[in-house]
Design a protein around this motif. Sequence first.
Motif, PDB file in Angstrom:
ATOM      1  N   CYS A 261      63.548   0.186  -1.971  1.00  0.00           N
ATOM      2  CA  CYS A 261      64.334  -0.015  -3.189  1.00  0.00           C
ATOM      3  C   CYS A 261      65.240   1.194  -3.421  1.00  0.00           C
ATOM      4  O   CYS A 261      64.775   2.333  -3.485  1.00  0.00           O
ATOM      5  CB  CYS A 261      63.405  -0.212  -4.374  1.00  0.00           C
ATOM      6  SG  CYS A 261      64.281  -0.427  -5.915  1.00  0.00           S
ATOM      7  N   CYS A 264      64.604   2.982  -7.138  1.00  0.00           N
ATOM      8  CA  CYS A 264      63.458   3.851  -7.455  1.00  0.00           C
ATOM      9  C   CYS A 264      62.988   4.631  -6.241  1.00  0.00           C
ATOM     10  O   CYS A 264      62.010   5.367  -6.320  1.00  0.00           O
ATOM     11  CB  CYS A 264      62.329   3.013  -8.009  1.00  0.00           C
ATOM     12  SG  CYS A 264      61.708   1.814  -6.812  1.00  0.00           S
ATOM     13  N   GLY A 268      58.749   2.186  -7.368  1.00  0.00           N
ATOM     14  CA  GLY A 268      58.435   0.967  -8.109  1.00  0.00           C
ATOM     15  C   GLY A 268      59.259   0.886  -9.389  1.00  0.00           C
ATOM     16  O   GLY A 268      59.253   1.820 -10.188  1.00  0.00           O
ATOM     17  N   CYS A 269      59.965  -0.220  -9.548  1.00  0.00           N
ATOM     18  CA  CYS A 269      60.770  -0.422 -10.761  1.00  0.00           C
ATOM     19  C   CYS A 269      60.941  -1.925 -10.977  1.00  0.00           C
ATOM     20  O   CYS A 269      60.439  -2.722 -10.194  1.00  0.00           O
ATOM     21  CB  CYS A 269      62.119   0.292 -10.637  1.00  0.00           C
ATOM     22  SG  CYS A 269      63.209  -0.444  -9.408  1.00  0.00           S
ATOM     23  N   CYS A 272      62.671  -3.980  -8.001  1.00  0.00           N
ATOM     24  CA  CYS A 272      61.844  -4.328  -6.834  1.00  0.00           C
ATOM     25  C   CYS A 272      60.511  -4.937  -7.276  1.00  0.00           C
ATOM     26  O   CYS A 272      59.606  -5.094  -6.459  1.00  0.00           O
ATOM     27  CB  CYS A 272      61.627  -3.110  -5.957  1.00  0.00           C
ATOM     28  SG  CYS A 272      60.827  -1.734  -6.794  1.00  0.00           S
TER      29      CYS A 272
HETATM   30 ZN   LIG Z   1      62.478  -0.211  -7.246  1.00  0.00          ZN
END
Ligand SMILES: [Zn+2]
Length: 334
Positions: A261, A264, A268-269, A272
């Motif tokens: 991604c 991020c 993790g965001c 994604c």
């Molecule tokens: Zn992300």
Amino acid sequence: MDSELEVIEKNATLEINSCVSAGELDTIYLKYFSKTHGIITNLLKKLPSFTIEEKKTFGPKANQVQSDLKALIEKKRNLLINEQLQDPMIDMTYPLPAENAGYMHPINQVIEQMNSFFRYYGFSIGEGPEIETAEYNFRKLNLPEGHPATDLQDTLFINEPDLLLRTHTSSIESRILTDYEPPIRVVVPGKVYRNETASATNLAFFHQYQGFVVDKGITIQHLKGTLEAFHKFLFGNDVILRFRYKYYPEVSPGMGTDIQCTFCKGAGCTVCKFRGWIEVLGSGMIHYNTLKMCGIDPEVYSGFAFGMGLDRLVMNKFAIDDIRKLYGGGLIYI
Ligand SMILES: [Zn+2]
């Protein structure tokens, strides 16, 4: 010297008064006042060589003639503009013609970019019918009758069970593999159809981009090399790729391709969905059975194929939040 100045003034006044357009005025202005070849400019350049007496009488006169002529040109210019405005053929309230606001659809822009990438690597651009037979859409792609992917719920049939709207661009792959002898190197952009209810993320039709190569000695390394170059082209040189095993019936082994991604960097965001990776395409080595059913000897030839959906990619690229906007009349991007 004085008489020369008088002649110049007389001629210039005549020329200015007989002008009929602003363009002619510009020409006259340059004729007399151009920095490099203006008649009056050249005359003034001679001033330093004059005696003090001559300078005293000629200098002020030359300056006066210069400012008079410039004023006359401006006056004439205003007069010409006013005359033009009074022309009964000119309607100042008439709306301007609409500016040409057309541009290529974002999906076509991306297709063009991808095509140019693959053309550079020696691929041809293929196409095929949108109304397809179950033979090319399913059977030749190692999808026998009853296979879950041939689920009637997903397919829009025109004449069940044989004639349908193609559900993937792989149907063009099976056509080209059937019709042509290897070596084959082709990409196929195209519209595909599924029996979906329209929503912000799904429509009954969308676009896919598919590529395939068949030749002697093609291995999964060729596939990975091609995908790496392609992803760098799409997302930039610092893109991080992840290949993982994934099942697709028409290939074996199958390989999913994810990119880390870019929002991020894998942490993790929401983009994604907190996975850190975004799936971009599916690929794999063309299945033994697929080659065989398309009339290519799988003992001699091997090949790879990859395919991706274009709509979500385009939506991300152009920040379009609803797939329906891609196909509406009001799509505007800046
Ligand atoms: Zn992300």
